[in-house]
Design a protein around this motif. Sequence first.
Motif, PDB file in Angstrom:
ATOM      1  N   GLY A  11       0.746  -1.184   0.183  1.00 56.86           N
ATOM      2  CA  GLY A  11       0.225  -0.068  -0.139  1.00 56.86           C
ATOM      3  C   GLY A  11       0.850   1.216   0.146  1.00 56.86           C
ATOM      4  O   GLY A  11       1.838   1.237   0.079  1.00 56.86           O
ATOM      5  N   ALA A  12       0.154   2.081  -0.111  1.00 59.27           N
ATOM      6  CA  ALA A  12       1.057   3.724  -0.022  1.00 59.27           C
ATOM      7  C   ALA A  12       1.806   4.063   1.013  1.00 59.27           C
ATOM      8  O   ALA A  12       3.003   4.530   0.611  1.00 59.27           O
ATOM      9  N   GLU A  13       1.635   3.721   2.167  1.00 61.57           N
ATOM     10  CA  GLU A  13       2.200   3.626   3.656  1.00 61.57           C
ATOM     11  C   GLU A  13       3.765   2.082   3.416  1.00 61.57           C
ATOM     12  O   GLU A  13       3.942   2.125   4.622  1.00 61.57           O
ATOM     13  N   GLY A  14       3.703   1.770   2.179  1.00 60.59           N
ATOM     14  CA  GLY A  14       4.463   0.462   2.662  1.00 60.59           C
ATOM     15  C   GLY A  14       3.436  -0.384   3.377  1.00 60.59           C
ATOM     16  O   GLY A  14       4.949  -1.333   3.703  1.00 60.59           O
ATOM     17  N   ASN A  15       2.672  -0.390   3.580  1.00 63.18           N
ATOM     18  CA  ASN A  15       1.331  -1.339   4.517  1.00 63.18           C
ATOM     19  C   ASN A  15       1.744  -2.190   3.570  1.00 63.18           C
ATOM     20  O   ASN A  15       0.816  -2.538   2.769  1.00 63.18           O
ATOM     21  N   PRO A  16       1.677  -3.731   4.442  1.00 64.27           N
ATOM     22  CA  PRO A  16       1.056  -5.137   3.583  1.00 64.27           C
ATOM     23  C   PRO A  16      -0.211  -5.525   2.817  1.00 64.27           C
ATOM     24  O   PRO A  16      -1.161  -5.259   4.184  1.00 64.27           O
ATOM     25  N   LEU A  17      -0.544  -5.551   1.415  1.00 59.91           N
ATOM     26  CA  LEU A  17      -1.801  -5.893   1.348  1.00 59.91           C
ATOM     27  C   LEU A  17      -1.659  -7.189   0.846  1.00 59.91           C
ATOM     28  O   LEU A  17      -1.231  -7.956  -0.346  1.00 59.91           O
ATOM     29  N   VAL A  18      -2.549  -8.148   1.506  1.00 58.93           N
ATOM     30  CA  VAL A  18      -2.621  -9.652   0.990  1.00 58.93           C
ATOM     31  C   VAL A  18      -4.051  -9.617  -0.087  1.00 58.93           C
ATOM     32  O   VAL A  18      -5.006  -9.100   0.339  1.00 58.93           O
ATOM     33  N   ALA A  19      -3.643 -10.696  -0.740  1.00 59.64           N
ATOM     34  CA  ALA A  19      -4.394 -10.733  -2.070  1.00 59.64           C
ATOM     35  C   ALA A  19      -5.080 -12.580  -2.484  1.00 59.64           C
ATOM     36  O   ALA A  19      -4.201 -13.454  -1.862  1.00 59.64           O
ATOM     37  N   ASP A  20      -5.943 -12.753  -3.317  1.00 56.08           N
ATOM     38  CA  ASP A  20      -5.365 -13.623  -4.121  1.00 56.08           C
ATOM     39  C   ASP A  20      -6.079 -13.277  -5.094  1.00 56.08           C
ATOM     40  O   ASP A  20      -6.105 -12.720  -6.071  1.00 56.08           O
ATOM     41  N   LEU A  21      -5.450 -14.195  -6.323  1.00 58.96           N
ATOM     42  CA  LEU A  21      -5.697 -14.295  -7.665  1.00 58.96           C
ATOM     43  C   LEU A  21      -5.851 -15.672  -8.166  1.00 58.96           C
ATOM     44  O   LEU A  21      -5.930 -16.898  -7.547  1.00 58.96           O
ATOM     45  N   TRP A  22      -7.645 -14.640  -9.151  1.00 60.06           N
ATOM     46  CA  TRP A  22      -7.932 -15.948 -10.019  1.00 60.06           C
ATOM     47  C   TRP A  22      -7.568 -15.997 -11.192  1.00 60.06           C
ATOM     48  O   TRP A  22      -8.012 -15.434 -11.647  1.00 60.06           O
ATOM     49  N   ASP A  23      -6.657 -16.492 -11.909  1.00 62.41           N
ATOM     50  CA  ASP A  23      -5.984 -16.174 -13.227  1.00 62.41           C
ATOM     51  C   ASP A  23      -6.428 -17.361 -14.355  1.00 62.41           C
ATOM     52  O   ASP A  23      -6.526 -18.562 -14.699  1.00 62.41           O
TER      53      ASP A  23
END
Length: 289
Positions: A11-23
Amino acid sequence: MVDRKPISFVGAEGNPLVADLWDGGGHPVIFLHGGGQTRRAWDATARAVARQGMRAISVDQRGHGESAWVETGHYGFRHYGADAAALIRQVHARFHARPSAVGASLGGLASLTAEMQEGPLLEALVLVDITPRLDPQGVDKIQGFMGARMEEGFASLEEAAEAIAAYLPHRAPRRSLEGLRKNLRRDEDGRYRWHWDPAFIKGAQNINSGADALMQELMTGLPGLHLPVLLVRGMRSELVQEAHAREFVSLAPAASYVDVGGAGHMVAGDRNDVFATEILKFLSRDQAA
């Protein structure tokens, strides 16, 4: 069959963002959930989008789900917009295409803020039951529900389900508690609490901080927004009235809207079949163009 795979962003403050990818191998589509939800709210829709040959990326926003609680306590809409802009740029760089976004409530305003203040960034945008003009009584009702058991939590999943059923009486009873489990965390005292940072509601820089000024900026700027936008409104929405939807599409040159019967503010959860059909139609049309 398209399986979910873990992926991460910053994120914008270096904050980790966890995500899922459905490819599904094609055009990237970012899914951003509403306030108090997690990325798992998009599982069924993301799978449907991937089956249509697109790449669905569902993200836990700052302070929600498995993404980091930010030490600064920055949880205003502008902060979510800055995260969305950073995320969109990273997806563009990773998949070599300008992505589209689907944002519910908080996620919709984050995406819209990113596009209008730092864009052009997106190929197209789906706003799920959200515009910069909101019913203040609806806002109070939603935030009241979120904050009511924020600290106390619930003794069991069943107790949490009963609270949600009382809040959403029009929704069919849950057949399983597994979906609910994804939106709760079990703390050391054994109680279940919502899977988000309480500072989102009660912190010094909470979601209401500076909200009115930003909403006015967005409304003023809508005539200059030439991005294709689909507003999907729940006909029972307590937050977006029909007049708000009509105003939005009258101001944004490339916007349209559709009502989903039988759905309230939580459109995807109330009528995911109709919701998925509408956004697939819009995204597929946009790609064909």
